[in-house]
Design an enzyme around this catalytic site. Structure first.
Site, PDB file in Angstrom:
ATOM      1  N   LYS A  29       3.115   0.667   1.886  1.00  0.00           N
ATOM      2  CA  LYS A  29       3.902  -0.157   2.817  1.00  0.00           C
ATOM      3  C   LYS A  29       5.239   0.494   3.198  1.00  0.00           C
ATOM      4  O   LYS A  29       5.694   1.442   2.535  1.00  0.00           O
ATOM      5  CB  LYS A  29       4.138  -1.524   2.168  1.00  0.00           C
ATOM      6  CG  LYS A  29       2.834  -2.294   1.897  1.00  0.00           C
ATOM      7  CD  LYS A  29       3.143  -3.698   1.417  1.00  0.00           C
ATOM      8  CE  LYS A  29       1.879  -4.473   1.136  1.00  0.00           C
ATOM      9  NZ  LYS A  29       2.150  -5.877   0.795  1.00  0.00           N
ATOM     10  N   TYR A  69      -2.759  -9.533   8.860  1.00  0.00           N
ATOM     11  CA  TYR A  69      -2.437 -10.553   7.852  1.00  0.00           C
ATOM     12  C   TYR A  69      -2.681 -11.978   8.371  1.00  0.00           C
ATOM     13  O   TYR A  69      -2.091 -12.931   7.844  1.00  0.00           O
ATOM     14  CB  TYR A  69      -0.988 -10.394   7.398  1.00  0.00           C
ATOM     15  CG  TYR A  69      -0.789  -9.284   6.364  1.00  0.00           C
ATOM     16  CD1 TYR A  69      -1.331  -9.402   5.086  1.00  0.00           C
ATOM     17  CD2 TYR A  69      -0.063  -8.142   6.655  1.00  0.00           C
ATOM     18  CE1 TYR A  69      -1.159  -8.409   4.131  1.00  0.00           C
ATOM     19  CE2 TYR A  69       0.123  -7.134   5.696  1.00  0.00           C
ATOM     20  CZ  TYR A  69      -0.429  -7.284   4.442  1.00  0.00           C
ATOM     21  OH  TYR A  69      -0.257  -6.314   3.489  1.00  0.00           O
ATOM     22  N   ASN A 132       6.422  -4.982  -1.613  1.00  0.00           N
ATOM     23  CA  ASN A 132       5.761  -4.653  -2.886  1.00  0.00           C
ATOM     24  C   ASN A 132       4.953  -3.350  -2.863  1.00  0.00           C
ATOM     25  O   ASN A 132       3.961  -3.203  -3.555  1.00  0.00           O
ATOM     26  CB  ASN A 132       4.928  -5.843  -3.381  1.00  0.00           C
ATOM     27  CG  ASN A 132       3.814  -6.217  -2.431  1.00  0.00           C
ATOM     28  OD1 ASN A 132       3.708  -5.656  -1.361  1.00  0.00           O
ATOM     29  ND2 ASN A 132       2.981  -7.157  -2.837  1.00  0.00           N
ATOM     30  N   HIS A 135      -0.627  -2.403  -0.654  1.00  0.00           N
ATOM     31  CA  HIS A 135      -1.598  -3.486  -0.486  1.00  0.00           C
ATOM     32  C   HIS A 135      -2.902  -3.034  -1.121  1.00  0.00           C
ATOM     33  O   HIS A 135      -3.238  -1.848  -1.085  1.00  0.00           O
ATOM     34  CB  HIS A 135      -1.827  -3.743   1.011  1.00  0.00           C
ATOM     35  CG  HIS A 135      -3.006  -4.619   1.288  1.00  0.00           C
ATOM     36  ND1 HIS A 135      -2.961  -5.987   1.142  1.00  0.00           N
ATOM     37  CD2 HIS A 135      -4.279  -4.315   1.652  1.00  0.00           C
ATOM     38  CE1 HIS A 135      -4.151  -6.490   1.430  1.00  0.00           C
ATOM     39  NE2 HIS A 135      -4.974  -5.493   1.747  1.00  0.00           N
ATOM     40  N   GLU A 146     -10.970  -4.767   6.229  1.00  0.00           N
ATOM     41  CA  GLU A 146      -9.675  -4.093   6.361  1.00  0.00           C
ATOM     42  C   GLU A 146      -9.844  -2.597   6.645  1.00  0.00           C
ATOM     43  O   GLU A 146      -9.106  -2.020   7.444  1.00  0.00           O
ATOM     44  CB  GLU A 146      -8.851  -4.325   5.089  1.00  0.00           C
ATOM     45  CG  GLU A 146      -8.423  -5.781   4.950  1.00  0.00           C
ATOM     46  CD  GLU A 146      -7.838  -6.150   3.597  1.00  0.00           C
ATOM     47  OE1 GLU A 146      -7.470  -7.327   3.426  1.00  0.00           O
ATOM     48  OE2 GLU A 146      -7.740  -5.277   2.707  1.00  0.00           O
TER      49      GLU A 146
HETATM   50  P1  CMP Z   1      -0.410  -8.023  -0.111  1.00  0.00           P
HETATM   51  O1  CMP Z   1      -1.209  -7.680  -1.310  1.00  0.00           O
HETATM   52  O2  CMP Z   1      -0.296  -6.988   0.949  1.00  0.00           O
HETATM   53  O3  CMP Z   1      -1.005  -9.363   0.541  1.00  0.00           O
HETATM   54  C1  CMP Z   1      -0.228 -10.327   1.204  1.00  0.00           C
HETATM   55  C2  CMP Z   1       1.234 -10.022   1.150  1.00  0.00           C
HETATM   56  O4  CMP Z   1       2.082 -11.106   1.426  1.00  0.00           O
HETATM   57  C3  CMP Z   1       1.597  -9.620  -0.260  1.00  0.00           C
HETATM   58  O5  CMP Z   1       1.045  -8.386  -0.595  1.00  0.00           O
HETATM   59  C4  CMP Z   1       3.104  -9.683  -0.193  1.00  0.00           C
HETATM   60  O6  CMP Z   1       3.657  -8.531   0.396  1.00  0.00           O
HETATM   61  C5  CMP Z   1       3.303 -10.855   0.756  1.00  0.00           C
HETATM   62  N1  CMP Z   1       3.682 -12.040   0.001  1.00  0.00           N
HETATM   63  C6  CMP Z   1       2.920 -12.751  -0.845  1.00  0.00           C
HETATM   64  N2  CMP Z   1       3.621 -13.788  -1.367  1.00  0.00           N
HETATM   65  C7  CMP Z   1       4.852 -13.716  -0.829  1.00  0.00           C
HETATM   66  C8  CMP Z   1       6.025 -14.497  -0.966  1.00  0.00           C
HETATM   67  N3  CMP Z   1       6.064 -15.563  -1.769  1.00  0.00           N
HETATM   68  N4  CMP Z   1       7.121 -14.140  -0.260  1.00  0.00           N
HETATM   69  C9  CMP Z   1       7.085 -13.069   0.563  1.00  0.00           C
HETATM   70  N5  CMP Z   1       5.985 -12.284   0.744  1.00  0.00           N
HETATM   71  C10 CMP Z   1       4.889 -12.609   0.045  1.00  0.00           C
END
Ligand code: CMP
Length: 157
Positions: A29, A69, A132, A135, A146
């Site tokens: 990311k 998403y 984070n 993904h 995906e």
């Molecule tokens: P990802 O595994 O890419 O799948 C969905 C994404 O939404 C997740 O990682 C996070 O980056 C984001 N996400 C999930 N929960 C939250 C949250 N509570 N606040 C902000 N972003 C979130």
């Protein structure tokens, strides 16, 4: 009942359910690419035994990030997620390994890096639940969807 005794349709369904997929999909990311962690993350992925089937560096428009998403469109963090995912370039890849989806989710750790195990990619490289670092697909079905979002058949080797 032994699988050989099942009717053909149930047999195919049972094989599909019991067979672990060997492919998953990942994105490195914007937070991780902009901090120059791409190489270190790919190294950890390859050292864990994943083979790169397809890979590209690209930048998502807000529209494309929203589409990717879309499943989260009703969540309160959706706008923030779309803005973040289109803020800088990403690296998208299809990865192959036995039991790929589950093993990759173990390798990256919990969605919130604060809860991720020591040594996982998110523990090492992520900053927050929203930013984070990587993904990882959550099911075989989503891994295929995906992967197809980013790659044509000709780009998967
Ligand atoms: P990802 O595994 O890419 O799948 C969905 C994404 O939404 C997740 O990682 C996070 O980056 C984001 N996400 C999930 N929960 C939250 C949250 N509570 N606040 C902000 N972003 C979130």
């Amino acid at each position: 009942m032994a699988i050989s005794e099942l009717p053909l349709r149930s047999k195919i369904l049972k094989i599909k359910i019991t067979m672990a997929s060997n492919r998953t999909f990942t994105m490195i990311k914007p937070d991780a690419t902009s901090r120059n962690y791409t190489g270190a993350i790919l190294e950890q992925i390859c050292k864990a035994g994943f083979r790169i089937v397809a890979m590209k560096q690209t930048k998502l428009s807000a529209e494309k990030a929203g589409e990717f998403y879309a499943v989260h469109s009703a969540r309160p963090f959706y706008g923030e997620l779309v803005e973040f995912m289109s803020s800088n370039y990403i690296v998208a890849a299809i990865l192959e390994k036995e039991n790929a989806v589950e093993d990759f989710r173990k390798l990256i750790g919990a969605t919130n890096p604060a809860n991720a195990e020591e040594g996982t990619i998110r523990k090492r490289f992520a900053q927050s639940i929203g930013e984070n670092a990587v993904h990882g697909s959550d099911s075989d079905e989503n891994a295929a969807i995906e992967g197809n979002f980013f790659f044509s058949g000709l780009e998967k080797y």
